[in-house]
Design an enzyme around this catalytic site. Structure first.
Site, PDB file in Angstrom:
ATOM      1  N   LYS A  80       3.016  -1.345 -12.325  1.00  0.00           N
ATOM      2  CA  LYS A  80       3.400  -1.275 -10.854  1.00  0.00           C
ATOM      3  C   LYS A  80       3.283  -2.833 -10.286  1.00  0.00           C
ATOM      4  CE  LYS A  80       0.289  -1.183  -6.865  1.00  0.00           C
ATOM      5  NZ  LYS A  80      -1.630  -0.770  -6.233  1.00  0.00           N
TER       6      LYS A  80
ATOM      7  N   ASP B 128       0.532  -6.318  -1.231  1.00  0.00           N
ATOM      8  CA  ASP B 128      -0.677  -4.809  -0.133  1.00  0.00           C
ATOM      9  C   ASP B 128      -1.182  -5.305   0.489  1.00  0.00           C
ATOM     10  OD1 ASP B 128      -1.256  -2.629  -0.363  1.00  0.00           O
ATOM     11  OD2 ASP B 128      -2.244  -2.453  -2.105  1.00  0.00           O
TER      12      ASP B 128
ATOM     13  N   LYS C 234      -5.587  -2.786   5.767  1.00  0.00           N
ATOM     14  CA  LYS C 234      -6.891  -3.390   4.586  1.00  0.00           C
ATOM     15  C   LYS C 234      -7.838  -4.923   5.733  1.00  0.00           C
ATOM     16  CE  LYS C 234      -4.944  -3.566  -0.149  1.00  0.00           C
ATOM     17  NZ  LYS C 234      -6.098  -2.517  -0.438  1.00  0.00           N
TER      18      LYS C 234
ATOM     19  N   ASP D  72      -1.205  -7.813  -6.983  1.00  0.00           N
ATOM     20  CA  ASP D  72      -1.009  -6.465  -7.296  1.00  0.00           C
ATOM     21  C   ASP D  72       0.572  -5.963  -7.634  1.00  0.00           C
ATOM     22  OD1 ASP D  72      -2.172  -4.236  -6.381  1.00  0.00           O
ATOM     23  OD2 ASP D  72      -1.360  -3.489  -4.356  1.00  0.00           O
TER      24      ASP D  72
ATOM     25  N   ASP E 235      -2.718   2.576   2.075  1.00  0.00           N
ATOM     26  CA  ASP E 235      -2.665   1.913   1.172  1.00  0.00           C
ATOM     27  C   ASP E 235      -2.927   2.215  -0.439  1.00  0.00           C
ATOM     28  OD1 ASP E 235      -3.839  -0.615   0.082  1.00  0.00           O
ATOM     29  OD2 ASP E 235      -5.467  -0.021   1.079  1.00  0.00           O
TER      30      ASP E 235
ATOM     31  N   GLU F  30      -0.357   2.967  -1.980  1.00  0.00           N
ATOM     32  CA  GLU F  30       0.520   3.155  -2.300  1.00  0.00           C
ATOM     33  C   GLU F  30       1.477   2.927  -3.636  1.00  0.00           C
ATOM     34  OE1 GLU F  30      -1.084   0.727  -2.283  1.00  0.00           O
ATOM     35  OE2 GLU F  30      -0.764  -0.557  -3.669  1.00  0.00           O
TER      36      GLU F  30
ATOM     37  N   ARG G 198       0.603   4.661  -6.324  1.00  0.00           N
ATOM     38  CA  ARG G 198       0.669   6.435  -7.072  1.00  0.00           C
ATOM     39  C   ARG G 198       2.105   6.319  -6.693  1.00  0.00           C
ATOM     40  NH1 ARG G 198      -4.547   8.130  -5.089  1.00  0.00           N
ATOM     41  NH2 ARG G 198      -5.335   5.692  -5.288  1.00  0.00           N
TER      42      ARG G 198
HETATM   43  N1  BES Z   1      -4.171  -2.306  -4.408  1.00  0.00           N
HETATM   44  C1  BES Z   1      -5.165  -1.765  -4.509  1.00  0.00           C
HETATM   45  C2  BES Z   1      -5.935  -1.297  -5.406  1.00  0.00           C
HETATM   46  C3  BES Z   1      -7.602  -2.198  -5.357  1.00  0.00           C
HETATM   47  C4  BES Z   1      -7.863  -3.438  -5.686  1.00  0.00           C
HETATM   48  C5  BES Z   1      -6.515  -3.996  -6.523  1.00  0.00           C
HETATM   49  C6  BES Z   1      -8.723  -4.290  -5.777  1.00  0.00           C
HETATM   50  C7  BES Z   1      -7.071  -4.733  -7.294  1.00  0.00           C
HETATM   51  C8  BES Z   1      -8.404  -4.964  -6.235  1.00  0.00           C
HETATM   52  C9  BES Z   1      -3.856  -0.527  -4.201  1.00  0.00           C
HETATM   53  O1  BES Z   1      -3.293  -0.012  -3.612  1.00  0.00           O
HETATM   54  C10 BES Z   1      -5.227   0.583  -3.290  1.00  0.00           C
HETATM   55  O2  BES Z   1      -5.500  -0.498  -2.003  1.00  0.00           O
HETATM   56  N2  BES Z   1      -6.281   1.421  -3.201  1.00  0.00           N
HETATM   57  C11 BES Z   1      -6.417   2.160  -2.714  1.00  0.00           C
HETATM   58  C12 BES Z   1      -6.820   3.404  -2.786  1.00  0.00           C
HETATM   59  C13 BES Z   1      -7.579   4.096  -1.947  1.00  0.00           C
HETATM   60  C14 BES Z   1      -6.668   4.658  -0.624  1.00  0.00           C
HETATM   61  C15 BES Z   1      -7.653   5.835  -1.918  1.00  0.00           C
HETATM   62  C16 BES Z   1      -8.461   1.051  -2.421  1.00  0.00           C
HETATM   63  O3  BES Z   1      -8.891   1.308  -3.801  1.00  0.00           O
HETATM   64  O4  BES Z   1      -9.145   1.297  -2.117  1.00  0.00           O
HETATM   65 ZN    ZN Z   2      -1.750  -1.978  -3.941  1.00  0.00          ZN
HETATM   66 MN    MN Z   3      -2.896  -0.674  -1.405  1.00  0.00          MN
END
Ligand code: BES
Ligand code: ZN
Ligand code: MN
Length: 490
Positions: free
Chosen positions: A260, A265, A272, A283, A342, A344, A346
């Site tokens: 990825k 992000d 966020k 990210d 968010d 994204e 996946r």
């Molecule tokens: N890039 C983030 C996940 C992340 C969080 C990476 C903290 C490194 C440190 C990912 O794209 C994301 O935002 N995930 C969300 C998913 C949710 C919306 C289901 C998350 O983990 O909150």
């Molecule tokens: Zn992300």
């Molecule tokens: Mn995200």
């Protein structure tokens, strides 16, 4: 930084600094006391009996002008209990020793291997730890950059470990690249810049780099990836790096490494909170890890073909951005309801995993900073490891142990996939709040199909803001070592 085996002993080798290792509660406590007592004219023993330093993990003792050694400084690195010594622990001890030297000018560093473990094994752990610790994430300071003075590392007591040195030096270079890329801010490393740097890197190596641009991604019907990218003025890319062994490769395995690479992000429309959002510049650590691993793999030339597929986008809100509730069609043909923009990572991985299987990869590993939920589950120490095939999962876990990276198996299965059902499309891109790392993995599983596949959620392990003592703050380069080990072991 150059690593060399040296036949001499610490008391014979001229070096600016020396590193030695000490165990806590050594079977015979006098052993290390006596060893280091001699090297320091009794100082080490006095310090030990005063309890100032007892060889505990993450502790390091700096002694100036050790009377029995030609080196100007000696650092004793605590390894914890000898019976519990692992690759990771020795790596951390070596790293802590280098950090303890700090800014002290050290061009030549002599390292004596610890008593006990196999020399090749110890050499790998030590090179890993020393190389990581000597880095600083200060490339953009215009003045006052910390000096990386170490030029030569002499490894004492490791004769015969030449191959281990070669392998570790290649891994260290790959990790360094991965950290450099991950530490870069979003403005300086948009997808096309990541592609340009990767292509440049491939020029000097037995690697071919192909970059698919927006129109090609459209032609390939990568609707999930394009949906994420559409909110950004930075066009998306898919980077494909190929390593092919010389001569005929052994039948069967073609390793696919999918990473990825969201260069920033924001969360998109499901934006966020602003606090801590700047960390989302890393990210793309999964993509960086796979690119770094390809650098090491190209140098070490394993017998199997390896293909890295790195989808790269920027996730932004805006007038053209994807909306919650949008339905996109992935390259596989499956439709996805985007309930949260968010989630994204996946989405871009879905198209990349499909593409990797189409390129002929027989075994897949993906690495992604995918979920905050994995950080809740495992904290900062272990990478979460998911897979659809027990043998392949065990192979990756075994490689991680050899590579000195902590990983922990996590569950998949119908109970998680069920949570992604939606009345309006084949699958939704999020599940309920709890078990978020597992539903994310369950989403990816759809796109790996029947190909043996492992997913590494590195959201907790790719970045260490306040690293205890053994490495600089920032990107860790996690994944490079395990992927290289895996490629070499197949
Ligand atoms: N890039 C983030 C996940 C992340 C969080 C990476 C903290 C490194 C440190 C990912 O794209 C994301 O935002 N995930 C969300 C998913 C949710 C919306 C289901 C998350 O983990 O909150
Ligand atoms: Zn992300
Ligand atoms: Mn995200």
């Amino acid at each position: 930084m150059e690593f060399k085996l040296h036949p001499g002993q610490l008391h014979e080798v001229g070096a600016d600094a020396a590193i030695g290792f000490a165990y806590e509660e050594c079977a015979d406590e006098s052993t290390w006391d006596a060893r280091w007592d001699k090297a320091t004219g009794g100082l080490a023993g006095d310090i030990a009996s005063s309890n100032e330093f007892r060889g505990k993990r993450h502790s390091a003792l700096l002694i100036h002008r050790p009377s029995g050694l030609p080196a100007g400084r000696l650092v004793l690195a605590g390894c914890g209990k000898q019976s519990a010594l692992t690759r990771v622990r020795l790596k951390e001890a070596a790293g802590a020793a280098v950090r303890r030297l700090g800014a002290a000018r050290t061009e030549t560093l002599a390292v004596e291997l610890p008593a006990g473990p196999d020399a090749g094994w110890a050499v790998r752990a030590i090179i890993d730890g020393v190389a990581a610790a000597a880095d600083e994430p200060d490339a953009h300071k215009s003045a006052g950059r910390k000096e990386r003075s170490i030029k030569t590392v002499l490894l004492l007591g490791a004769s015969g470990a030449e191959l281990d040195v070669q392998r570790s030096a290649a891994v260290a270079a790959g990790q360094r690249l991965a950290r450099e890329l991950s530490n870069e801010p979003g403005n300086l490393l948009p997808p096309k810049e990541l592609a340009a740097r990767t292509a440049h890197l491939a020029e000097d190596l037995p690697l071919t780099c192909e970059v698919l641009h927006e129109q090609e991604l459209r032609d390939l019907k990568m609707g999930a990836l394009l949906g994420v990218a559409q909110g950004s003025s930075q066009p998306p890319v898919m980077i494909v790096l190929r390593y092919r062994p010389e001569g005929k490769s052994r039948e069967g395995t073609h390793l696919g490494l999918v990473g990825k690479a969201v260069t920033f992000d924001t969360g998109g429309i499901s934006i966020k909170p602003s606090a801590d959002m700047h960390y989302m510049k890393h990210d793309m650590a999964g993509g960086a890890a796979m690119i770094g691993a390809m650098l090491a793999i190209a140098r070490l030339q394993p017998k199997i073909p390896v293909t890295a597929v790195v989808p790269s986008v920027e996730n932004m809100p805006g007038g053209r951005a994807q909306r919650p509730g949008d339905i996109v069609t992935t390259r596989s043909g499956k439709t996805v309801e985007v309930l949260n923009t968010d989630a994204e990572g996946r989405l871009i991985l879905a198209d990349a995993l499909t593409y990797a299987t189409e390129l002929g990869c027989t075994h897949l590993v993906d690495a992604a900073t995918l979920t905050g939920a994995i950080v809740v589950a495992l904290g900062w120490t272990h990478t979460g490891l998911f897979g659809n095939d027990e043998d392949w999962r065990d192979a990756v876990l075994a490689a991680s142990r050899e590579a000195g990276e902590r990983m922990w198996p996590m569950p998949l299965g119908e109970s998680y996939s069920m949570l992604l059902e939606t009345p309006v499309a084949d699958v939704a891109n999020i599940g309920p709040r709890w078990g978020g790392a597992c539903t994310a993995a369950a989403f990816l599983q759809h796109f790996a199909g029947d190909t043996p596949w492992v997913h590494l959620d590195i959201a907790g392990t790719a970045w260490h803001e306040k690293r205890p003592t053994d490495a600089p703050p920032g990107a860790t380069g996690v994944g490079v070592s395990t992927m290289t080990e895996l490629a070499m072991s197949l």
